[in-house]
Scaffold this active site. Sequence first.
Site, PDB file in Angstrom:
ATOM      1  N   GLU A 173       0.824  -1.218   0.000  1.00 44.11           N
ATOM      2  CA  GLU A 173       0.000   0.000   0.000  1.00 44.11           C
ATOM      3  C   GLU A 173       0.857   1.267   0.000  1.00 44.11           C
ATOM      4  OE1 GLU A 173      -2.706  -0.100   3.311  1.00 44.11           O
ATOM      5  OE2 GLU A 173      -4.200  -1.272   2.226  1.00 44.11           O
ATOM      6  N   GLU A 274      -6.789  -7.156  -0.547  1.00 43.26           N
ATOM      7  CA  GLU A 274      -7.255  -6.810   0.797  1.00 43.26           C
ATOM      8  C   GLU A 274      -8.600  -6.099   0.713  1.00 43.26           C
ATOM      9  OE1 GLU A 274      -4.180  -5.194   3.294  1.00 43.26           O
ATOM     10  OE2 GLU A 274      -5.603  -3.893   4.328  1.00 43.26           O
TER      11      GLU A 274
END
Length: 352
Positions: A173, A274
């Site tokens: 991320e 995710e």
Amino acid sequence: MKPFKQLFTILTASIIMTIVSSCSSVNAPKNSPVAKNGWIQVRGNKLMNEHGEQIQLRGVATHGLQWYGDFYKDGNAIKQAAVTWGVDVVRLSVYVYEGGYLDNKELNPADFDVMIESIIDSCIENGVYVILDWHIHHPGDPNFYLKDAKKFFAYYTQKYGEYPNLIWEIANEPNEFGKTYKDPKKRITWPEVKAYADEIIPLVRKEAPKSLVLMGTPDWSSFGIAKGKDVNIVINDPIKDHNTAYVFHFYAGGHKFPEKLDYIASKVPVFITEWAACSWDLGSPNDMESTEKWLEVINKHKISWTYWNYAPGTSSYSMFSSRETTDEALDPKGDNITETGKLVYKLLHDKE
């Protein structure tokens, strides 16, 4: 003689393809996801198996090994994910900082390697895919630890590059938080993220030329949406690799832009490594109305996903109540399973 030669050529090619297909599965258990699908390949904006069929992998993500290593260490949690829960893929989250691989005060990288290899080996043994996730959260700039990332992926691709099970998520991320910047206005741009990918992907390709690579996108893998950026910044400046897909994350309770994913998935290959039905707030409830809207888009494009997360705890996204790893405690229909765990089991089996 021409028909005979033609038939001989066809039969020879067929035999070669059968041998190649058999070798590529690396003796995966019969009828397991890897045995059925082999190497995963990008074709246009879709993920395909080695037979040229579009594939949608569904699975679960581990939590950080620095906190939940005891839950995974005996191998039964991973085995039950494959055998009892019926996952196609496990995302193995290797936190880089936050007490993770590079900055734990009690465990060194070699200690983490023992846990990582145990999980990977269990996935291979049970014939499921495993995403090795270099989980950058803090710091948010993947270039901050470029040398460490190169060392990590060089080691693991040398050890597991021949296995179709392995999928390489090279940066989880990218975001503006963490150790890198004192300037709160600083943002990690797509060119910076792409520069990192240009360093890591060739290294992966050296030992794993056929593997699927996953690359995180700006602003917590939202293609920049979380900070109001234009998704076309990524889409119009693609990574130049034959087998890389882009990572997208969302939490349905807080993120309300499934139409943006619909657009993105029509342009480039996406893998959701995710997501959860709640928001990123640990105490938030599952938002099923929003989740259904996201799932409509996900299933429309057959986007592969792993749910956050396959771990015990009291947060909304935890799938287990306790840390027990007996067969009974891991039974998806047992008393140790949370409402989220029941939801995930249902989603894993709601297959067309």
